[in-house]
Scaffold this motif. Structure first.
Motif, PDB file in Angstrom:
ATOM      1  N   ALA A 115     -11.862  32.875  24.725  1.00 22.78           N
ATOM      2  CA  ALA A 115     -13.325  33.637  25.127  1.00 22.78           C
ATOM      3  C   ALA A 115     -14.663  33.047  24.967  1.00 22.78           C
ATOM      4  O   ALA A 115     -15.577  33.143  25.545  1.00 22.78           O
ATOM      5  CB  ALA A 115     -13.306  35.022  24.144  1.00 22.78           C
ATOM      6  N   ILE A 116     -14.550  32.198  23.855  1.00 24.03           N
ATOM      7  CA  ILE A 116     -15.888  31.269  23.445  1.00 24.03           C
ATOM      8  C   ILE A 116     -15.903  30.460  24.495  1.00 24.03           C
ATOM      9  O   ILE A 116     -17.097  30.248  25.166  1.00 24.03           O
ATOM     10  CB  ILE A 116     -15.532  30.721  22.167  1.00 24.03           C
ATOM     11  N   GLY A 117     -15.016  29.826  25.075  1.00 25.74           N
ATOM     12  CA  GLY A 117     -14.973  28.865  26.162  1.00 25.74           C
ATOM     13  C   GLY A 117     -15.784  29.351  27.327  1.00 25.74           C
ATOM     14  O   GLY A 117     -16.464  28.858  27.848  1.00 25.74           O
ATOM     15  N   LYS A 125      -9.362  26.332  32.059  1.00 24.95           N
ATOM     16  CA  LYS A 125      -8.277  25.433  31.687  1.00 24.95           C
ATOM     17  C   LYS A 125      -8.660  24.731  30.458  1.00 24.95           C
ATOM     18  O   LYS A 125      -7.870  24.366  29.387  1.00 24.95           O
ATOM     19  CB  LYS A 125      -7.670  24.517  32.712  1.00 24.95           C
ATOM     20  N   MET A 126     -10.105  24.183  30.425  1.00 25.40           N
ATOM     21  CA  MET A 126     -10.484  23.440  29.328  1.00 25.40           C
ATOM     22  C   MET A 126     -10.495  24.240  28.027  1.00 25.40           C
ATOM     23  O   MET A 126     -10.211  23.971  26.763  1.00 25.40           O
ATOM     24  CB  MET A 126     -11.814  22.741  29.520  1.00 25.40           C
ATOM     25  N   ASP A 155     -10.608  17.796  31.989  1.00 21.42           N
ATOM     26  CA  ASP A 155     -10.649  18.719  30.948  1.00 21.42           C
ATOM     27  C   ASP A 155      -9.768  18.193  29.753  1.00 21.42           C
ATOM     28  O   ASP A 155     -10.150  18.433  28.689  1.00 21.42           O
ATOM     29  CB  ASP A 155      -9.887  20.048  31.620  1.00 21.42           C
ATOM     30  N   VAL A 156      -8.712  17.550  30.036  1.00 17.34           N
ATOM     31  CA  VAL A 156      -7.771  17.083  28.977  1.00 17.34           C
ATOM     32  C   VAL A 156      -8.538  15.989  28.113  1.00 17.34           C
ATOM     33  O   VAL A 156      -8.337  15.904  27.069  1.00 17.34           O
ATOM     34  CB  VAL A 156      -6.415  16.461  29.470  1.00 17.34           C
ATOM     35  N   ALA A 157      -9.095  15.043  28.955  1.00 15.26           N
ATOM     36  CA  ALA A 157      -9.623  14.037  28.197  1.00 15.26           C
ATOM     37  C   ALA A 157     -10.927  14.513  27.035  1.00 15.26           C
ATOM     38  O   ALA A 157     -11.089  14.077  26.373  1.00 15.26           O
ATOM     39  CB  ALA A 157     -10.250  12.900  29.313  1.00 15.26           C
ATOM     40  N   THR A 158     -11.884  15.422  27.949  1.00 14.51           N
ATOM     41  CA  THR A 158     -12.809  15.932  27.007  1.00 14.51           C
ATOM     42  C   THR A 158     -12.519  16.801  25.908  1.00 14.51           C
ATOM     43  O   THR A 158     -12.740  16.607  24.764  1.00 14.51           O
ATOM     44  CB  THR A 158     -13.512  16.625  27.883  1.00 14.51           C
TER      45      THR A 158
END
Length: 342
Positions: A115-117, A125-126, A155-158
């Motif tokens: 929810a925050i994202g 997805k991130m 997204d995965v790397a971040t």
């Protein structure tokens, strides 16, 4: 013959990923020798180094198929083997009250983190990757969830990069926080197990509080890691249902439609370990192999990511990880207070 040509076509990208992975492991070893501990694990270093390589040098087309194979297929193998390192038996040592608190903490942190994202307008997805990474076991959770939800490489790397860095801050600050709150060694260890994302880092955070804290932190952390199985399966089912809703032509039958083969293998190995059918002598090799495959996969993943894209999402990602960590800490403290007075 066609299959042989295809496999040979993977070679340049696979070799490049292996080189990045080996360099990452060497840097990790240098960390250990110079500082006495590992602050950035090989997994994090692999994705960071891969991203740096990709940013300063664009691999040509002949590398692409091998990099894609490493970042996706090898990662699935790593996740499958990870199941053999998790045992449900540790639940019995936690007790019903603490077990309930851990389950609630993980679930609340994941839901609130997502929810925050979304409030911060991060990609869904991130947001899921960050929430699961904070709630369960950091990089391992991110690596396990990523193929299930078909997350983008950026997204995965971040998620891995920022979760790892802020996770180190938690390790350093936690003993001070526990002392300031007047927690007992048992309570401090419980807080470490509920908030720190990796088992070795739990030991580092709980160590200054004594052996009782280390023991309690380890048990709590292992139960938290156990939540990875249900969470991965749940997101796999949810993602499959979403895909079905988008495309009615997708076949609705077959268990592998909802649970991919590598998730089924993960759950099968976890079940075998939990009931004692997987010998202890096999567990360590499985853990080592899974970890090495994950590092290679993260190197491949990093080689698909441009650092400029990671930096562009910086402030929002930092805000999301930080708020999620504060939320996790608050929920964890409630569990500590409840269990220490139960």
């Amino acid at each position: 013959m066609k299959q042989k040509r295809l496999n040979y076509g993977y070679a340049p990208g696979v070799v490049l990923s292996l080189v990045v992975a080996v360099v990452s492991l060497l840097v990790e070893q240098a960390e250990r020798l110079l500082t006495g501990t590992v602050w950035l694990e090989g997994l994090v270093l692999a994705i960071l180094l891969g991203t740096i390589v990709r940013t300063v040098w664009m691999p040509s087309a002949r590398y692409h198929s091998g990099i894609h194979f490493t970042a996706h297929r090898v990662l699935e193998w790593a996740v499958a083997l990870m199941g053999g390192t998790i045992s449900a038996g540790v639940v019995l040592r936690a007790g019903p009250v603490l077990l309930f608190g851990i389950v609630v903490t993980v679930c609340v942190t994941i839901l609130a983190g997502i929810a925050i994202g979304r409030v911060l307008k991060l990609p869904t997805k991130m947001a899921i990757l960050i929430a699961c990474g904070n709630a369960i076991c950091g990089n391992s959770a991110i690596a396990a969830i990523a193929p299930v939800i078909d997350a983008d490489s950026d997204d995965v790397a971040t998620s891995v990069a920022f979760t790892a860095v802020l996770g180190i801050i938690v390790v350093v600050a936690l003993p001070i926080i526990a002392h300031g709150l007047g927690l007992t060694a048992e309570g401090g260890g419980m807080l470490a197990g509920l908030t720190v994302y990796a088992v070795p880092q739990v030991l580092a955070a709980a160590g200054p509080m004594g052996p009782v804290a280390v023991q309690m932190g380890t048990v709590v952390k292992l139960v938290r890691v156990l939540m990875l199985g249900p969470v991965v399966a749940g997101f796999s089912l949810l993602h499959a249902r979403t895909e079905l809703a988008r495309d009615a032509s997708i076949c609705r039958f077959g268990i592998t439609r909802f649970l991919p083969p590598f998730i089924l293998a993960f759950m099968a190995l976890m079940a075998l370990r939990s009931v004692g059918l997987l010998p202890d002598a096999v567990v360590v090799p499985l853990h080592v192999t899974s970890n090495l495959l994950t590092i290679v996969a993260m190197a491949g993943l990093g080689l698909t990511v441009d650092l400029r894209g990671v930096c562009a999402a910086g402030m929002k990602t930092i805000a999301c990880v930080t708020l999620s960590l504060f939320l996790l800490g608050a929920a964890a403290l409630c569990v500590v207070r409840l269990c220490c007075h139960a």
